[in-house]
Write an enzyme that holds these catalytic residues in place. Structure first.
Site, PDB file in Angstrom:
ATOM      1  N   GLY A  81       7.953   0.855   5.230  1.00 28.93           N
ATOM      2  CA  GLY A  81       9.199   0.098   5.213  1.00 28.93           C
ATOM      3  C   GLY A  81      10.300   0.740   6.064  1.00 28.93           C
ATOM      4  O   GLY A  81      10.077   1.121   7.215  1.00 28.93           O
ATOM      5  N   PRO A 117       0.814  -1.221   0.000  1.00 34.63           N
ATOM      6  CA  PRO A 117       0.000   0.000   0.000  1.00 34.63           C
ATOM      7  C   PRO A 117       0.847   1.271   0.000  1.00 34.63           C
ATOM      8  O   PRO A 117       0.417   2.309  -0.527  1.00 34.63           O
ATOM      9  CB  PRO A 117      -0.803  -0.091   1.307  1.00 34.63           C
ATOM     10  CG  PRO A 117      -0.548  -1.434   1.881  1.00 34.63           C
ATOM     11  CD  PRO A 117       0.633  -2.047   1.202  1.00 34.63           C
ATOM     12  N   ASP A 173      10.218  -2.847  -8.205  1.00 30.63           N
ATOM     13  CA  ASP A 173      10.998  -3.615  -7.241  1.00 30.63           C
ATOM     14  C   ASP A 173      12.063  -2.675  -6.694  1.00 30.63           C
ATOM     15  O   ASP A 173      12.769  -2.010  -7.446  1.00 30.63           O
ATOM     16  CB  ASP A 173      11.640  -4.849  -7.874  1.00 30.63           C
ATOM     17  CG  ASP A 173      12.048  -5.846  -6.800  1.00 30.63           C
ATOM     18  OD1 ASP A 173      11.226  -6.124  -5.904  1.00 30.63           O
ATOM     19  OD2 ASP A 173      13.189  -6.328  -6.812  1.00 30.63           O
ATOM     20  N   SER A 174      12.123  -2.581  -5.379  1.00 32.25           N
ATOM     21  CA  SER A 174      13.065  -1.631  -4.802  1.00 32.25           C
ATOM     22  C   SER A 174      13.761  -2.245  -3.602  1.00 32.25           C
ATOM     23  O   SER A 174      13.340  -3.273  -3.086  1.00 32.25           O
ATOM     24  CB  SER A 174      12.356  -0.331  -4.409  1.00 32.25           C
ATOM     25  OG  SER A 174      11.027  -0.567  -4.100  1.00 32.25           O
TER      26      SER A 174
HETATM   27  P1  IMP Z   1       9.797  -5.128  -2.899  1.00 35.43           P
HETATM   28  O1  IMP Z   1      10.150  -4.035  -3.861  1.00 35.43           O
HETATM   29  O2  IMP Z   1       8.316  -5.388  -2.861  1.00 35.43           O
HETATM   30  O3  IMP Z   1      10.631  -6.349  -3.089  1.00 35.43           O
HETATM   31  O4  IMP Z   1      10.077  -4.619  -1.435  1.00 35.43           O
HETATM   32  C1  IMP Z   1      11.155  -3.846  -1.137  1.00 35.43           C
HETATM   33  C2  IMP Z   1      11.226  -3.570   0.341  1.00 35.43           C
HETATM   34  O5  IMP Z   1      12.188  -2.531   0.469  1.00 35.43           O
HETATM   35  C3  IMP Z   1       9.932  -3.026   0.952  1.00 35.43           C
HETATM   36  O6  IMP Z   1       9.185  -4.020   1.577  1.00 35.43           O
HETATM   37  C4  IMP Z   1      10.460  -2.038   1.978  1.00 35.43           C
HETATM   38  O7  IMP Z   1      10.744  -2.704   3.183  1.00 35.43           O
HETATM   39  C5  IMP Z   1      11.742  -1.553   1.348  1.00 35.43           C
HETATM   40  N1  IMP Z   1      11.485  -0.325   0.578  1.00 35.43           N
HETATM   41  C6  IMP Z   1      11.370  -0.153  -0.755  1.00 35.43           C
HETATM   42  N2  IMP Z   1      11.132   1.115  -1.066  1.00 35.43           N
HETATM   43  C7  IMP Z   1      11.087   1.771   0.101  1.00 35.43           C
HETATM   44  C8  IMP Z   1      10.840   3.117   0.438  1.00 35.43           C
HETATM   45  O8  IMP Z   1      10.584   4.001  -0.395  1.00 35.43           O
HETATM   46  N3  IMP Z   1      10.896   3.389   1.748  1.00 35.43           N
HETATM   47  C9  IMP Z   1      11.172   2.465   2.707  1.00 35.43           C
HETATM   48  N4  IMP Z   1      11.366   1.198   2.454  1.00 35.43           N
HETATM   49  C10 IMP Z   1      11.316   0.838   1.142  1.00 35.43           C
END
Ligand code: IMP
Length: 184
Positions: free
Chosen positions: A141, A10, A65-66
């Site tokens: 996150g 979300p 994906d980040s």
């Molecule tokens: P994914 O991209 O769904 O594999 O998840 C990447 C994880 O990195 C997320 O669950 C967060 O814990 C963290 N993450 C990615 N982008 C952000 C951000 O903008 N702020 C804080 N945490 C982030």
């Protein structure tokens, strides 16, 4: 123009809505499932998701994906950020950095887009450091422990506008907007 954002996060939906909405794009959330492969780079994960979703007739869509890359930990948690957030969490990361002077880190965001049958990828990065303790309640996150370079507050202490102006995702979304404008 209508674009689906495919994610179960979300926090990402909110940021995509905010950034793309102000560019006049209609954003619709889709909770489509994509198996995240184990890979060394965000781009590999994104390309695999694009390939998995290719024949599902979703129309135009984006996925993101980040990850958080901590230099003193060799880039950990990186592509494992989501798993690490769910398991050891922010406090686990802070413990790993106990007694380590170099707290520099960066966030990277890789966006995959399928637009009118064409697939492409854009990136954004934000450098900064890991704070000594979580601070702030906004965002999602690892936001409460990430302090972007040249600022003395965490992402979680910033308004969504401020985070968007400097964040990895804000940068990647602006690249996305440029790429889309060229294709319309
Ligand atoms: P994914 O991209 O769904 O594999 O998840 C990447 C994880 O990195 C997320 O669950 C967060 O814990 C963290 N993450 C990615 N982008 C952000 C951000 O903008 N702020 C804080 N945490 C982030």
């Amino acid at each position: 123009m209508r674009l689906k954002i495919i994610t179960s996060n979300p926090g990402k939906v909110r940021e995509f809505h905010h950034a793309l909405g102000s560019l006049g794009l209609d954003i619709e959330h889709a909770n489509e499932n994509c198996d995240e492969i184990q890979a060394d780079t965000l781009e590999e994960v994104v390309l695999s998701c694009l390939a998995q979703l290719r024949f599902r007739e979703l129309g135009d869509y984006v996925l993101d994906d980040s990850g958080l890359f901590i230099n003193a930990l060799g880039g950990f948690p990186g592509v494992y950020s989501s798993y690490i957030f769910r398991t050891i969490g922010m406090n686990g990361i802070l413990k790993l950095l106990d007694n380590i002077n170099d707290r520099s880190a960066y966030f990277e965001c890789c966006i995959g887009c399928s637009f009118r049958g064409e697939e492409f990828v854009v990136w954004g990065r934000c450098d900064g450091s890991i704070g000594m303790h979580p601070s702030g309640t906004d965002g999602f996150g690892f936001d409460p422990i990430f302090i972007p370079s040249d600022y003395d507050e965490t992402f979680a202490e910033m308004s969504i506008d401020k985070k968007e102006a400097i964040s990895h995702r804000g940068r990647a979304i602006r690249e996305l907007a440029i790429a889309l404008e060229e294709k319309i």
